[in-house]
Design an enzyme around this catalytic site. Structure first.
Site, PDB file in Angstrom:
ATOM      1  NE  ARG A   1      -4.595  -0.412   0.553  1.00  0.00           N
ATOM      2  CZ  ARG A   1      -4.314  -1.592  -0.371  1.00  0.00           C
ATOM      3  NH1 ARG A   1      -3.942  -2.583  -1.456  1.00  0.00           N
ATOM      4  NH2 ARG A   1      -6.013  -2.566  -0.624  1.00  0.00           N
TER       5      ARG A   1
ATOM      6  CD  GLU B   1      -2.679   3.697  -5.360  1.00  0.00           C
ATOM      7  OE1 GLU B   1      -1.197   3.313  -4.988  1.00  0.00           O
ATOM      8  OE2 GLU B   1      -3.852   2.628  -5.572  1.00  0.00           O
TER       9      GLU B   1
ATOM     10  CG  HIS C   1      -2.404  -0.680  -6.008  1.00  0.00           C
ATOM     11  ND1 HIS C   1      -3.508  -0.031  -5.395  1.00  0.00           N
ATOM     12  CD2 HIS C   1      -3.522  -2.200  -6.054  1.00  0.00           C
ATOM     13  CE1 HIS C   1      -3.330  -0.930  -4.053  1.00  0.00           C
ATOM     14  NE2 HIS C   1      -3.475  -1.503  -4.632  1.00  0.00           N
TER      15      HIS C   1
END
Ligand code: GLV
Length: 326
Positions: free
Chosen positions: A242, A271, A289
């Site tokens: 993360r 992000e 991601h």
């Protein structure tokens, strides 16, 4: 069952047809197949009359949202990480919260390895050179990388995904060390061929430092300037967990200064608005991601979230309940 009596659910982002088919057999579904993310106020309005919410890590489920949804009984996250959900706030309102553990371990471990290999062998950097027509022919000292095989892999966060990353290291004959809040069981250590070390020992010894712990207030900026200083100058940092566990500004500085050799990143603070410093650096491999993003795994995650939601709304016990106290 009469449609009027079916539980009403909101699905906040696009899912697979099979996910919707399954949900529709049990629920009255408001879906967002256009996939335009809800702003917080719009999400609050959309969930106001709903019994269940199927959401993603892009949706913030906090006390304010829960207050806007008085009928809500369950929130099913399509992710294993659930830092987007205030679980204590759910518990306080008697709302069940679930996640999708297990089904994404191997795909996420594969992606961590893709980042390790890609960063060590400079794959994205050299691809940019090839596409730009800069490859004029073979040279002995051209774009030299570092070896992954026989290097020391240090994994911080030795849950299921960390262990899957460790198991893959045996084919590369790596030495594996790990750090975790709690030491894992001896038989798991043996399966992973991994030795427990302190956090600082791991930073000092690892050639590849892989982060795989959950993000929470305790792990916020676990890797900052001071920790990057403790790593080898030849080390590569992988963040496949993360954004927020790494202080990205400090990492940009460390990559620029050569404090460490490189980084492979699938996740970022704020992000998708990543620190622009990363874009100017060649010694970082950037991914958007996609840790769990294979077709099979994303389908399995969405279906597991749907099964959690349906179980919660039809009187069953969701398989992945995060707050059993409810
Ligand atoms: C993805 O990031 C997940 O937590 O499942």
């Amino acid at each position: 069952m009469n449609a009027a009596h079916k539980p009403r659910v909101l699905v906040t982002r696009e899912v697979f047809d099979e996910t919707l088919d399954y949900l529709r057999r049990h629920c009255e579904v408001l879906a967002n197949q256009d996939d335009v993310p809800y702003a917080p106020e719009a999400l609050a309005a959309a969930v106001a009359d709903r019994d269940g919410l199927m959401c993603c890590l892009t949706d913030r489920v906090d006390a304010a949202l829960l207050a806007a949804a008085p009928n809500l009984k369950a929130v099913a996250n399509i992710a294993v990480g659930y830092n987007n959900i205030d679980v204590p706030a759910c518990t306080a309102r008697g709302v069940m919260a679930t996640n999708t553990p297990g089904v994404l371990d191997d795909s996420t471990a594969d992606l961590a390895w893709a980042l390790m290999l890609g960063t060590a062998r400079r794959i994205t950097e050299v691809e940019r050179r090839v596409r730009a027509g800069e490859w004029t022919g073979w040279q002995l000292k051209q774009w030299l990388g570092v070896d992954v095989h026989h290097a020391t892999l240090g994994i911080i966060g030795m849950g299921r995904i960390g262990q899957a990353i460790a198991r893959r290291a045996s084919g590369f004959e790596m030495k594996v060390i790990y750090h975790n809040r709690n030491r894992i069981a001896p038989e798991l250590e043996r399966r992973c061929n991994a030795a427990y070390v302190s956090f600082d020992e791991l930073l000092a010894q690892a050639d590849f430092v892989v982060l795989q712990m959950p993000y929470n207030p305790q792990t916020h900026h676990l890797i900052g300037a001071a920790q990057l200083e403790k790593m080898k100058r030849s080390a590569i940092l992988i963040n496949s967990t993360r954004g927020g566990v790494v202080d990205d500004a400090a990492l940009v500085q460390a990559l620029r200064d050569g404090t460490i050799r490189g980084a492979g990143l699938d996740v970022f603070e704020n992000e998708p608005k990543l620190n622009p410093g990363f874009l100017k650096l060649d010694n970082v491999v950037l991914a958007p991601h996609i840790g769990s993003s294979t077709e099979a795994t994303r389908k399995a995650m969405a279906m597991l979230a749907a099964q959690n939601l349906v179980a919660a709304l039809t009187g069953g016990k969701p398989p992945n309940l995060l707050n059993p106290g409810v």
